[in-house]
Design a protein around this motif. Sequence first.
Motif, PDB file in Angstrom:
ATOM      1  N   UNK A  86     -28.329  10.976 -36.737  1.00  0.00           N
ATOM      2  CA  UNK A  86     -27.642  11.705 -37.785  1.00  0.00           C
ATOM      3  C   UNK A  86     -27.032  12.965 -37.197  1.00  0.00           C
ATOM      4  N   UNK A  87     -25.776  13.217 -37.551  1.00  0.00           N
ATOM      5  CA  UNK A  87     -25.123  14.460 -37.152  1.00  0.00           C
ATOM      6  C   UNK A  87     -24.908  15.284 -38.411  1.00  0.00           C
ATOM      7  N   UNK A  88     -25.316  16.536 -38.342  1.00  0.00           N
ATOM      8  CA  UNK A  88     -25.212  17.437 -39.487  1.00  0.00           C
ATOM      9  C   UNK A  88     -24.239  18.552 -39.141  1.00  0.00           C
ATOM     10  N   UNK A  89     -23.303  18.817 -40.034  1.00  0.00           N
ATOM     11  CA  UNK A  89     -22.479  20.012 -39.917  1.00  0.00           C
ATOM     12  C   UNK A  89     -23.107  21.035 -40.857  1.00  0.00           C
ATOM     13  N   UNK A  90     -23.424  22.175 -40.294  1.00  0.00           N
ATOM     14  CA  UNK A  90     -24.156  23.216 -41.014  1.00  0.00           C
ATOM     15  C   UNK A  90     -23.216  24.284 -41.554  1.00  0.00           C
ATOM     16  N   UNK A  91     -23.693  25.033 -42.533  1.00  0.00           N
ATOM     17  CA  UNK A  91     -22.898  26.090 -43.153  1.00  0.00           C
ATOM     18  C   UNK A  91     -22.593  27.240 -42.196  1.00  0.00           C
TER      19      UNK A  91
ATOM     20  N   UNK B 208     -22.961  15.185 -43.578  1.00  0.00           N
ATOM     21  CA  UNK B 208     -23.819  14.323 -42.770  1.00  0.00           C
ATOM     22  C   UNK B 208     -22.975  13.168 -42.272  1.00  0.00           C
ATOM     23  N   UNK B 209     -23.224  12.737 -41.041  1.00  0.00           N
ATOM     24  CA  UNK B 209     -22.513  11.588 -40.493  1.00  0.00           C
ATOM     25  C   UNK B 209     -23.479  10.763 -39.647  1.00  0.00           C
TER      26      UNK B 209
ATOM     27  N   UNK C  47     -22.668  20.116 -33.551  1.00  0.00           N
ATOM     28  CA  UNK C  47     -22.645  19.252 -32.369  1.00  0.00           C
ATOM     29  C   UNK C  47     -23.959  18.523 -32.119  1.00  0.00           C
ATOM     30  N   UNK C  48     -24.999  18.876 -32.841  1.00  0.00           N
ATOM     31  CA  UNK C  48     -26.299  18.258 -32.602  1.00  0.00           C
ATOM     32  C   UNK C  48     -26.421  16.877 -33.219  1.00  0.00           C
ATOM     33  N   UNK C  49     -27.189  16.031 -32.565  1.00  0.00           N
ATOM     34  CA  UNK C  49     -27.516  14.711 -33.086  1.00  0.00           C
ATOM     35  C   UNK C  49     -29.030  14.658 -33.242  1.00  0.00           C
ATOM     36  N   UNK C  50     -29.462  14.249 -34.407  1.00  0.00           N
ATOM     37  CA  UNK C  50     -30.879  14.110 -34.710  1.00  0.00           C
ATOM     38  C   UNK C  50     -31.215  12.617 -34.685  1.00  0.00           C
ATOM     39  N   UNK C  51     -31.798  12.126 -33.591  1.00  0.00           N
ATOM     40  CA  UNK C  51     -32.131  10.693 -33.519  1.00  0.00           C
ATOM     41  C   UNK C  51     -33.157  10.322 -34.594  1.00  0.00           C
ATOM     42  N   UNK C  52     -32.973   9.154 -35.192  1.00  0.00           N
ATOM     43  CA  UNK C  52     -33.866   8.720 -36.258  1.00  0.00           C
ATOM     44  C   UNK C  52     -35.310   8.613 -35.787  1.00  0.00           C
ATOM     45  N   UNK C  53     -35.528   8.155 -34.555  1.00  0.00           N
ATOM     46  CA  UNK C  53     -36.915   8.024 -34.093  1.00  0.00           C
ATOM     47  C   UNK C  53     -37.599   9.382 -33.999  1.00  0.00           C
ATOM     48  N   UNK C  54     -36.859  10.423 -33.613  1.00  0.00           N
ATOM     49  CA  UNK C  54     -37.448  11.767 -33.559  1.00  0.00           C
ATOM     50  C   UNK C  54     -37.682  12.332 -34.955  1.00  0.00           C
TER      51      UNK C  54
ATOM     52  N   UNK D  70     -34.187   2.663 -38.601  1.00  0.00           N
ATOM     53  CA  UNK D  70     -32.973   2.832 -39.396  1.00  0.00           C
ATOM     54  C   UNK D  70     -33.391   3.149 -40.825  1.00  0.00           C
ATOM     55  N   UNK D  71     -33.079   4.356 -41.300  1.00  0.00           N
ATOM     56  CA  UNK D  71     -33.456   4.732 -42.664  1.00  0.00           C
ATOM     57  C   UNK D  71     -32.756   3.857 -43.707  1.00  0.00           C
ATOM     58  N   UNK D  72     -33.371   3.758 -44.879  1.00  0.00           N
ATOM     59  CA  UNK D  72     -32.773   3.016 -45.997  1.00  0.00           C
ATOM     60  C   UNK D  72     -31.717   3.865 -46.701  1.00  0.00           C
ATOM     61  N   UNK D  73     -31.959   5.184 -46.769  1.00  0.00           N
ATOM     62  CA  UNK D  73     -30.959   6.078 -47.361  1.00  0.00           C
ATOM     63  C   UNK D  73     -31.151   7.487 -46.820  1.00  0.00           C
ATOM     64  N   UNK D  74     -30.060   8.227 -46.816  1.00  0.00           N
ATOM     65  CA  UNK D  74     -30.058   9.628 -46.373  1.00  0.00           C
ATOM     66  C   UNK D  74     -29.278  10.411 -47.417  1.00  0.00           C
TER      67      UNK D  74
END
Length: 108
Positions: free
Chosen positions: A76-81, A68-69, A86-93, A6-10
């Motif tokens: 983390x889910x990112x909405x891109x420009x 970012x959500x 729809x992608x989820x970036x798992x913190x461990x990855x 779990x990151x401290x900040x994003x």
Amino acid sequence: MPTPVIPRSITRRPDGVEIRWDDGGHTGFFAARPLRLACSCAQCVEEMTGRPLLDPAGIPDDIHPVTLALVGAYGLQVTWSDGHGTGIYPFDRLLAACPCPTCRAGPP
């Protein structure tokens, strides 16, 4: 059971996403375009074979994160420009691919 990452900040930046992993200063900056190209959602990667579906030529050089959500406590889910979101970036990855100088240097 492994301890969850779990990151401290994003922080969303115009050129990517900065993640501070711990209180000791371990921070990784993920440049926008490579992070967008690493999306592993079903629109970007064929679910059964893992074959990439995303054409890198279709991703603009100036792509940037719009929002970012957090997804639960694992990603983390990112909405891109380009409208993709729809992608989820798992913190461990993300931690495993951390581009900071210490992580890139590998184990001592």
